[in-house]
Design a protein around this motif. Sequence first.
Motif, PDB file in Angstrom:
ATOM      1  N   TRP A   1       0.833  -1.204   0.000  1.00 18.98           N
ATOM      2  CA  TRP A   1       0.000   0.000   0.000  1.00 18.98           C
ATOM      3  C   TRP A   1       0.865   1.251   0.000  1.00 18.98           C
ATOM      4  CZ3 TRP A   1       1.174   2.532   4.483  1.00 18.98           C
ATOM      5  CH2 TRP A   1       1.628   1.762   5.559  1.00 18.98           C
ATOM      6  N   LEU A   2       0.311   2.306  -0.555  1.00 13.56           N
ATOM      7  CA  LEU A   2       0.978   3.611  -0.610  1.00 13.56           C
ATOM      8  C   LEU A   2      -0.080   4.662  -0.283  1.00 13.56           C
ATOM      9  CD1 LEU A   2       3.712   5.011  -1.453  1.00 13.56           C
ATOM     10  CD2 LEU A   2       2.678   5.336  -3.689  1.00 13.56           C
ATOM     11  N   VAL A   3       0.114   5.354   0.849  1.00 13.98           N
ATOM     12  CA  VAL A   3      -0.897   6.303   1.321  1.00 13.98           C
ATOM     13  C   VAL A   3      -0.242   7.636   1.629  1.00 13.98           C
ATOM     14  CG1 VAL A   3      -2.604   6.807   3.102  1.00 13.98           C
ATOM     15  CG2 VAL A   3      -2.347   4.466   2.257  1.00 13.98           C
ATOM     16  N   GLY A   4      -0.796   8.698   1.076  1.00 13.66           N
ATOM     17  CA  GLY A   4      -0.315  10.046   1.322  1.00 13.66           C
ATOM     18  C   GLY A   4      -0.010  10.757   0.010  1.00 13.66           C
ATOM     19  N   PRO A   5       0.125  12.077   0.048  1.00 12.82           N
ATOM     20  CA  PRO A   5      -0.179  12.943   1.184  1.00 12.82           C
ATOM     21  C   PRO A   5      -1.684  12.968   1.480  1.00 12.82           C
ATOM     22  CG  PRO A   5       1.191  14.091  -0.446  1.00 12.82           C
ATOM     23  CD  PRO A   5       0.651  12.850  -1.096  1.00 12.82           C
ATOM     24  N   ILE A   6      -2.070  12.672   2.717  1.00 10.56           N
ATOM     25  CA  ILE A   6      -3.476  12.695   3.107  1.00 10.56           C
ATOM     26  C   ILE A   6      -3.976  14.143   3.034  1.00 10.56           C
ATOM     27  CG2 ILE A   6      -5.102  12.266   4.990  1.00 10.56           C
ATOM     28  CD1 ILE A   6      -3.201  10.088   5.986  1.00 10.56           C
ATOM     29  N   PRO A   7      -5.036  14.409   2.288  1.00  6.36           N
ATOM     30  CA  PRO A   7      -5.498  15.795   2.119  1.00  6.36           C
ATOM     31  C   PRO A   7      -6.171  16.325   3.383  1.00  6.36           C
ATOM     32  CG  PRO A   7      -6.994  14.288   1.020  1.00  6.36           C
ATOM     33  CD  PRO A   7      -5.841  13.454   1.501  1.00  6.36           C
ATOM     34  N   ILE A   8      -5.917  17.573   3.692  1.00 10.34           N
ATOM     35  CA  ILE A   8      -6.532  18.208   4.867  1.00 10.34           C
ATOM     36  C   ILE A   8      -7.121  19.567   4.511  1.00 10.34           C
ATOM     37  CG2 ILE A   8      -5.132  17.013   6.584  1.00 10.34           C
ATOM     38  CD1 ILE A   8      -3.287  19.482   6.596  1.00 10.34           C
ATOM     39  N   GLU A   9      -7.260  19.837   3.221  1.00 10.12           N
ATOM     40  CA  GLU A   9      -7.769  21.144   2.803  1.00 10.12           C
ATOM     41  C   GLU A   9      -9.189  21.393   3.292  1.00 10.12           C
ATOM     42  OE1 GLU A   9      -4.415  19.924   0.388  1.00 10.12           O
ATOM     43  OE2 GLU A   9      -6.352  18.932   0.823  1.00 10.12           O
ATOM     44  N   ASP A  10      -9.924  20.324   3.593  1.00  5.51           N
ATOM     45  CA  ASP A  10     -11.291  20.486   4.107  1.00  5.51           C
ATOM     46  C   ASP A  10     -11.318  20.744   5.609  1.00  5.51           C
ATOM     47  OD1 ASP A  10     -10.465  18.017   4.979  1.00  5.51           O
ATOM     48  OD2 ASP A  10     -12.093  16.879   4.045  1.00  5.51           O
ATOM     49  N   GLY A  11     -10.135  20.852   6.226  1.00  5.00           N
ATOM     50  CA  GLY A  11     -10.067  21.117   7.656  1.00  5.00           C
ATOM     51  C   GLY A  11     -10.358  19.916   8.530  1.00  5.00           C
ATOM     52  N   ILE A  12     -10.314  18.716   7.947  1.00  8.34           N
ATOM     53  CA  ILE A  12     -10.628  17.497   8.695  1.00  8.34           C
ATOM     54  C   ILE A  12      -9.420  16.566   8.653  1.00  8.34           C
ATOM     55  CG2 ILE A  12     -12.131  15.472   8.829  1.00  8.34           C
ATOM     56  CD1 ILE A  12     -14.303  17.133   7.457  1.00  8.34           C
ATOM     57  N   GLY A  13      -8.952  16.147   9.833  1.00  2.32           N
ATOM     58  CA  GLY A  13      -7.922  15.123   9.902  1.00  2.32           C
ATOM     59  C   GLY A  13      -8.493  13.771   9.517  1.00  2.32           C
ATOM     60  N   LYS A  14      -7.623  12.897   9.037  1.00  2.00           N
ATOM     61  CA  LYS A  14      -8.104  11.604   8.526  1.00  2.00           C
ATOM     62  C   LYS A  14      -7.211  10.463   8.991  1.00  2.00           C
ATOM     63  CE  LYS A  14      -9.922  14.000   4.501  1.00  2.00           C
ATOM     64  NZ  LYS A  14      -9.474  15.317   5.043  1.00  2.00           N
ATOM     65  N   GLU A  15      -7.866   9.302   9.219  1.00  2.00           N
ATOM     66  CA  GLU A  15      -7.171   8.103   9.667  1.00  2.00           C
ATOM     67  C   GLU A  15      -7.559   6.982   8.702  1.00  2.00           C
ATOM     68  OE1 GLU A  15      -6.694   8.077  13.831  1.00  2.00           O
ATOM     69  OE2 GLU A  15      -8.185   9.628  14.164  1.00  2.00           O
TER      70      GLU A  15
ATOM     71  N   ARG B   1      -2.116   8.129   9.633  1.00  2.00           N
ATOM     72  CA  ARG B   1      -2.943   9.111  10.333  1.00  2.00           C
ATOM     73  C   ARG B   1      -2.370  10.499  10.046  1.00  2.00           C
ATOM     74  NH1 ARG B   1      -2.932   8.702  16.303  1.00  2.00           N
ATOM     75  NH2 ARG B   1      -5.202   8.916  16.207  1.00  2.00           N
ATOM     76  N   ARG B   2      -3.254  11.451   9.764  1.00  2.00           N
ATOM     77  CA  ARG B   2      -2.857  12.859   9.673  1.00  2.00           C
ATOM     78  C   ARG B   2      -3.961  13.679  10.333  1.00  2.00           C
ATOM     79  NH1 ARG B   2      -1.504  16.662   4.333  1.00  2.00           N
ATOM     80  NH2 ARG B   2      -0.286  18.219   5.489  1.00  2.00           N
TER      81      ARG B   2
END
Length: 984
Positions: free
Chosen positions: A692-706, A795-796
């Motif tokens: 698996w390859l994950v990232g960059p996890i987007p946070i432009e919506d102001g929500i952290g994600k796991e 997690r970000r």
Amino acid sequence: MWAAVCLALLILSASALANPSCPTPKSGMLNVHLVCHTHDDVGWLKTVDQYYYGSKNSIQLAGVQYVLDSVVRELKEDPNKKFIYVESAFFFRWWDNQSQDMQNTVKDLVARGQLEFINGGWCMNDEAAAHYNGIIDQMTLGLVKLNNTFGPEARPTVAWQIDPFGHSREQASLFAQMGFEGLFFGRLDHDDKNTRWANKTLEMVWQASQNLGESAWLFTGVLPNGYGPPGGFCFDILCHDEPIMDDRRLHGYNVDKKVNDFLKAAQNQAQGYATDHIIMTMGEDFNYQSADMWYKNLDKLIRYVNERQTNGSKINVFYSTPSCYLKALHDANITWPTKTDDFFPYASGNHSYWTGYFTSRPALKGYVRKTNNFLQAVKQVSAMLGLGQDPRLERLKEAMGVLQHHDAVSGTAKQHVTNDYAERLAQGVAESFELVAEAYSKLQPDISGVEETVEPVFCPLLNVSSCPVSETSSAFVVTVYNPLARPRQYYVRIPVPEGVGYKVTDYKGDAVEVQLVPLPESLLNIPGRNSTAKHDLVFLAKDIPPLGFLQFHVKKSANIRIYKEQMSSVHVPTGSGEMELVGKNLALGVDKDTGLLKSIGVVTPNGITMVKVNQTFLRYAGMSGNNHNEDHRASGAYIFRPNGTSAQEISAKANITIIEGPLLFEIHQVWTPWVSQVLRVYMDQLVLEMEWLVGPIPIEDGIGKEIVNRVVWPDIVTNNTFYTDSNGREIVQRVKDFRPTWQLQNLEPIAGNYYPVNSRLILSAGPDVSAAILTDRSQGGTSLDHGHMELMVHRRLLHDDAFGVGEALNETAFGKGLVVRGKHYLLHSYFATSKDCDFGCLHRSVGEHIMLEPWTGLKTSLPANVHLLTLEPWTDGSLLLRLEHMYEAQESATLSNPVTVNLQDLLVDWKILSAVETTLSGNLLKKDENRYTWNVDSAHHDNHISSSQCDSEVYEYDDEFSVTLNPMEIKTFILTTEKSTTLF
């Protein structure tokens, strides 16, 4: 029988347990043991160096060197005072800077029992994300240094895990096997603690192995106030409690109030404990930088509290240590409750489940596991070549020791500290590779088949498929080392540029079949990747000898026909419905409409039998909050708290590309630009590799994600039960929304069912159907429904959870969110039984290969159920050897049986003159081990295997050096050797 042996290493007698410095309690009174201590994190808010020197005090007022300076002065002045110290990493840095006079003073304090080492490892390791190999190594590193420096008086007999965020069963088992008498810790679930307090079961005998019997029993106690003093009695320079003011002429005179408050605190604490002895921890994080403040007030407290005895008080207080307290509990000779499960997950409140750190900083967790693999190989090579305890190897061992700390591999340190941890690993690896290169240069003329010297090069960026040598050289040699104690085969993957074919030959000069596999587009676009490689050159290294290596010569070919023949077939499926990809042993079914995995099957002469399975990636929204109370707890480095009751789809479908060739086939899946995966099947293997390859996890919506990987087996009914490993070894049963020792009221139905997964998560639907998913690093995992497997991979988050770090877990690199690449391995029991290898055999053997990825080092292979855990240079030219039975009782129909190994048959070029068995940590002769025995409640007695069954062949071996291992046993030996042949 035992051979006579003389070793420079001080091996200690169990007589050290009889500590003459322990205070004499008073019968008929409540005896209060004051334990003066400091808790010194080996990195957290500041780096190891900053903590030691006391720099960057704007972050935290903490300087470890001043703690030790100050404490030694106080102890030297008053023989009644005592102090305990834990972290050997800090102590030996301080020790090395002391004069001979000061060192002699410290030795006297240790001999008198005033300064006592507790735990004694290089650090106080984490128990969720640390692998048992790393735990054993870091404990051995610290304990043996104490042994060699101070002798019998310094051998720690009590484990002190006061700050880790949950406690594993395997950790307790390892401590017992190291010869520890007891364990004390500070953190457990708040409801569990309340229940135990009410039932007086805060102290117990932990039956920590379902395989090893009494040899893994460990007395365990929960400390009353975390690891701090009772409220109002912190007398440190960092505290704000009132000192004891005993001049009656002063308006601030407060002796009566302080004594009354203390008596009340002692009486309240006694309500939760079963004997007339209680322990009070007088210290906190980085306390005693000015030790006179503590001791001056504690002297007064002891004096004035004990004076009340003349007025009828039944409370007696004195300076003590954990080992003295444990001795008092043993002398009480009462019957204790038992425990057989573990203390995960830890919750400090109804919405504060400390299950996020099981995954936090996944790149660091992966780096630690990879570095451990490298360290074991370096130790093996150093031992086999007789290189001794090279300082470069020692530095890597120390760096790995630091990384086992409960704020390091846990992922719960500040970002600048995490960067420092990674740098320490990188420096240690670089220096140790110099050692490997020197060894290689001695061997290379004999094994390379070429006259010119080949300069060895290490490729540290294979995690992004980058290696400058293979990308730019027209010819190079690939050396494949096998750290396992039996022959194995290994698929080698080398990053290479496109448009070029390759000729690969083995050490005999025979051609080796190769396949050029295109790298996924998402990998090529990783931020910061600077590489010309567009393909992996893949070939199979067969029959790599145990603790040995093979070499392969690789040459570029300008022949375009060769390039085309070696290139994989690449196509995008069209149409709809399910398509099958079939290898020699394994087949996959993929839905062409969604691009998702739908089935997996085994290939037999009678055809293909498919099993339904679904797999995809999902996301939890991280809870935001101000942390002012439990209802507003945020998801952060420690805490996992999703905003919602279920995970959400990242995308309903994945775009796929099919890669096929003679050695393997792959399915490249892309859900979004930041979530992708390669499903990989090597033709002759029985495991599905999921990279698996994950990232960059987007946070432009102001929500952290796991982000989680979820696998669902529709036909497996699990009745809310699943299984996880404990630090990579024994398997522990988990039941959704259930705790064995108290009535769970779970207000966080997702986070409250997460557990640490160090190596595997298993589902079982009876004796005939099981499935497992294995990991390449520690992660959080669960099963929330029938047939579900779920592992959190990244997690970000945008909020701190207010447990000390003071930063959001928002990792970045190259100006963007961090990208993480890792692997899962999927197994099903049907594959095993169809190939004369049961499920236990399959998941244990695959797990061993993951744990240790790849001149003959062994004369003969070890049996299939024996793992060579440790082979390293020891003192005075001797070697340290650990052999491990990899299987649990009844896990495999054949491989769970006891097995006998002849030590004399192991090492090429070395004759074993003697083999002395020690405890697991190498600092006590096994024959001298004499641990406390405890009376346990027979109604809750859970001794699965009798101690006599496990220990029947511990102490004596015949002249053939035969060693018998029972399920899950690890046996440790110091070998005295001499060279039997000329290697060079």
